[in-house]
Design a protein around this motif. Structure first.
Motif, mmCIF file in Angstrom:
data_model
loop_
_atom_site.group_PDB
_atom_site.id
_atom_site.type_symbol
_atom_site.label_atom_id
_atom_site.label_comp_id
_atom_site.label_asym_id
_atom_site.label_seq_id
_atom_site.Cartn_x
_atom_site.Cartn_y
_atom_site.Cartn_z
ATOM 1 N N THR A 99 3.674 2.505 2.492
ATOM 2 C CA THR A 99 4.855 3.208 1.999
ATOM 3 C C THR A 99 4.473 4.659 1.750
ATOM 4 O O THR A 99 3.475 4.947 1.091
ATOM 5 C CB THR A 99 5.381 2.576 0.697
ATOM 6 O OG1 THR A 99 5.660 1.194 0.927
ATOM 7 C CG2 THR A 99 6.645 3.275 0.233
ATOM 8 N N SER A 100 5.271 5.563 2.304
ATOM 9 C CA SER A 100 4.958 6.989 2.270
ATOM 10 C C SER A 100 5.746 7.710 1.183
ATOM 11 O O SER A 100 6.957 7.542 1.066
ATOM 12 C CB SER A 100 5.273 7.610 3.634
ATOM 13 O OG SER A 100 5.237 9.010 3.581
ATOM 14 N N PHE A 101 5.038 8.520 0.383
ATOM 15 C CA PHE A 101 5.682 9.359 -0.629
ATOM 16 C C PHE A 101 5.246 10.806 -0.403
ATOM 17 O O PHE A 101 4.064 11.123 -0.508
ATOM 18 C CB PHE A 101 5.282 8.922 -2.040
ATOM 19 C CG PHE A 101 5.778 7.554 -2.425
ATOM 20 C CD1 PHE A 101 7.073 7.365 -2.896
ATOM 21 C CD2 PHE A 101 4.942 6.446 -2.314
ATOM 22 C CE1 PHE A 101 7.523 6.100 -3.238
ATOM 23 C CE2 PHE A 101 5.389 5.176 -2.660
ATOM 24 C CZ PHE A 101 6.687 5.006 -3.121
ATOM 25 N N HIS A 102 6.206 11.679 -0.082
ATOM 26 C CA HIS A 102 5.891 13.096 0.134
ATOM 27 C C HIS A 102 5.771 13.813 -1.215
ATOM 28 O O HIS A 102 6.661 13.714 -2.058
ATOM 29 C CB HIS A 102 6.979 13.766 0.964
ATOM 30 C CG HIS A 102 6.767 13.613 2.434
ATOM 31 N ND1 HIS A 102 7.315 14.459 3.368
ATOM 32 C CD2 HIS A 102 6.035 12.718 3.147
ATOM 33 C CE1 HIS A 102 6.945 14.090 4.588
ATOM 34 N NE2 HIS A 102 6.190 13.029 4.473
ATOM 35 N N VAL A 103 4.674 14.537 -1.376
ATOM 36 C CA VAL A 103 4.443 15.332 -2.588
ATOM 37 C C VAL A 103 4.051 16.729 -2.113
ATOM 38 O O VAL A 103 2.906 16.969 -1.741
ATOM 39 C CB VAL A 103 3.317 14.725 -3.459
ATOM 40 C CG1 VAL A 103 3.134 15.538 -4.738
ATOM 41 C CG2 VAL A 103 3.612 13.267 -3.787
ATOM 42 N N MET A 148 0.835 -1.189 0.000
ATOM 43 C CA MET A 148 0.000 0.000 0.000
ATOM 44 C C MET A 148 0.873 1.243 0.000
ATOM 45 O O MET A 148 1.858 1.316 0.748
ATOM 46 C CB MET A 148 -0.935 -0.016 1.212
ATOM 47 C CG MET A 148 -2.083 -0.997 1.057
ATOM 48 S SD MET A 148 -3.203 -1.023 2.465
ATOM 49 C CE MET A 148 -2.239 -2.031 3.581
ATOM 50 N N GLN A 149 0.506 2.190 -0.834
ATOM 51 C CA GLN A 149 1.290 3.410 -0.985
ATOM 52 C C GLN A 149 0.395 4.624 -0.768
ATOM 53 O O GLN A 149 -0.753 4.645 -1.216
ATOM 54 C CB GLN A 149 1.909 3.469 -2.378
ATOM 55 C CG GLN A 149 2.829 2.290 -2.692
ATOM 56 C CD GLN A 149 3.270 2.275 -4.137
ATOM 57 O OE1 GLN A 149 2.538 2.680 -5.031
ATOM 58 N NE2 GLN A 149 4.479 1.801 -4.371
ATOM 59 N N LEU A 150 0.957 5.624 -0.099
ATOM 60 C CA LEU A 150 0.217 6.866 0.125
ATOM 61 C C LEU A 150 1.056 8.038 -0.363
ATOM 62 O O LEU A 150 2.175 8.259 0.101
ATOM 63 C CB LEU A 150 -0.108 7.046 1.606
ATOM 64 C CG LEU A 150 -0.911 8.311 1.941
ATOM 65 C CD1 LEU A 150 -2.337 8.207 1.381
ATOM 66 C CD2 LEU A 150 -0.946 8.555 3.443
ATOM 67 N N TYR A 151 0.495 8.796 -1.295
ATOM 68 C CA TYR A 151 1.110 10.029 -1.777
ATOM 69 C C TYR A 151 0.454 11.170 -0.999
ATOM 70 O O TYR A 151 -0.761 11.368 -1.079
ATOM 71 C CB TYR A 151 0.879 10.192 -3.279
ATOM 72 C CG TYR A 151 1.485 9.077 -4.101
ATOM 73 C CD1 TYR A 151 2.754 9.212 -4.670
ATOM 74 C CD2 TYR A 151 0.794 7.879 -4.297
ATOM 75 C CE1 TYR A 151 3.322 8.178 -5.416
ATOM 76 C CE2 TYR A 151 1.349 6.838 -5.039
ATOM 77 C CZ TYR A 151 2.613 6.997 -5.587
ATOM 78 O OH TYR A 151 3.169 5.981 -6.326
#
Length: 267
Positions: free
Chosen positions: A27-31, A1-4
């Motif tokens: 999984t964390s993605f900073h935008v 699972m990924q979160l933008y």
């Protein structure tokens, strides 16, 4: 699972608190929306609205905050071996929608000093134009966002729009004050997804230095706010970036990025 997502995004905070409260790994993605990272072609191609957060589980992608939070709740239910009786009650769902109906955009921007707001807005318009030149196949979608940016500035000049936003906020806070004078949390004595949705709203008021005006004038709400700031989910999702001196560090870092890139004309 990924979160933008990004700490600046109110809806991102809601989803992240839900994930932390339900103890779900992701999984964390900073935008960063203030530096225009949400307009990078790789993200914009997946999400032309450029809004945050975006939640991805395999090929399943969700963009709507409430849908994401309810999806997270179902994942937690299945993982714990529960059944649908453990899902949020009707009253909790009612609060979720009630809080989400308030759009913080104009209220927030109206409380940002004009010189900072206008500098960031100008920078973002140039970012969009630069991305449009790089990806002509996405030009139409980028043009829509550029038009939206200009319209936002026009709407901020309309006192009626700002008045309606503030009145909407006041109604939510007044109703919360009435509920919290009777119960520990928004819906009874247990922490629910209604609280997950509500905490970032209060945090936004504190970030804008409006805690005294909107929170502390409501005794039950003030007590609730002090209590929920002690939760590990709050500390990890919001407190880490915006509690005390940390907010100055977070805001200064972004502001320096925007100023340097603007001076160098690197968009």
């Amino acid at each position: 699972m990924q979160l933008y997502h990004h700490p600046y995004s109110l809806d991102s905070q809601k989803v992240r608190i839900a994930l932390e409260e339900k103890n779900i790994d992701y999984t964390s993605f900073h935008v960063n929306p203030i530096t225009g990272k949400n307009f990078d072609s790789s993200f914009f191609r997946m999400n032309p609205s450029a809004k945050l957060p975006v939640f991805q589980n395999g090929s399943h992608i969700l963009y709507d905050t409430i849908e994401i939070i309810q999806y997270i709740e179902r994942i937690a239910m299945v993982s714990s071996g529960g059944d649908e009786s453990t899902l949020s009650s009707g009253e909790v769902v009612e609060w979720i929608y009630k809080i989400q109906q308030w759009n913080p955009k104009f209220f927030t921007l109206s409380h940002v000093p004009p010189e900072y707001r206008l500098s960031v807005t100008k920078f973002l318009r140039r970012v969009i134009i630069a991305r449009m030149a790089e990806c002509p196949e996405l030009a139409s979608a980028y043009h829509c966002k550029l038009k939206e940016a200009y319209e936002t500035e026009d709407k901020l000049k309309d006192p009626e729009i700002l008045r309606r936003s503030e009145e909407h906020l006041e109604r939510i806070l007044d109703e919360a004050e009435r509920k919290l004078s009777e119960t520990t949390y928004l819906v009874g004595e247990e922490f629910t997804l209604a609280d997950v949705m509500f905490i970032p709203l209060l945090s936004r008021l504190a970030l804008l230095d409006l805690e005294e005006k909107y929170i502390n004038t409501r005794p039950s709400l003030a007590e609730y706010w002090n209590m929920v700031q002690e939760r590990p989910s709050y500390r990890k999702v919001i407190g880490k970036y915006f509690h005390g001196w940390r907010r100055h560090k977070t805001l200064l870092k972004t502001w320096c990025f925007v100023r340097i890139r603007s001076l160098l004309k690197q968009y």
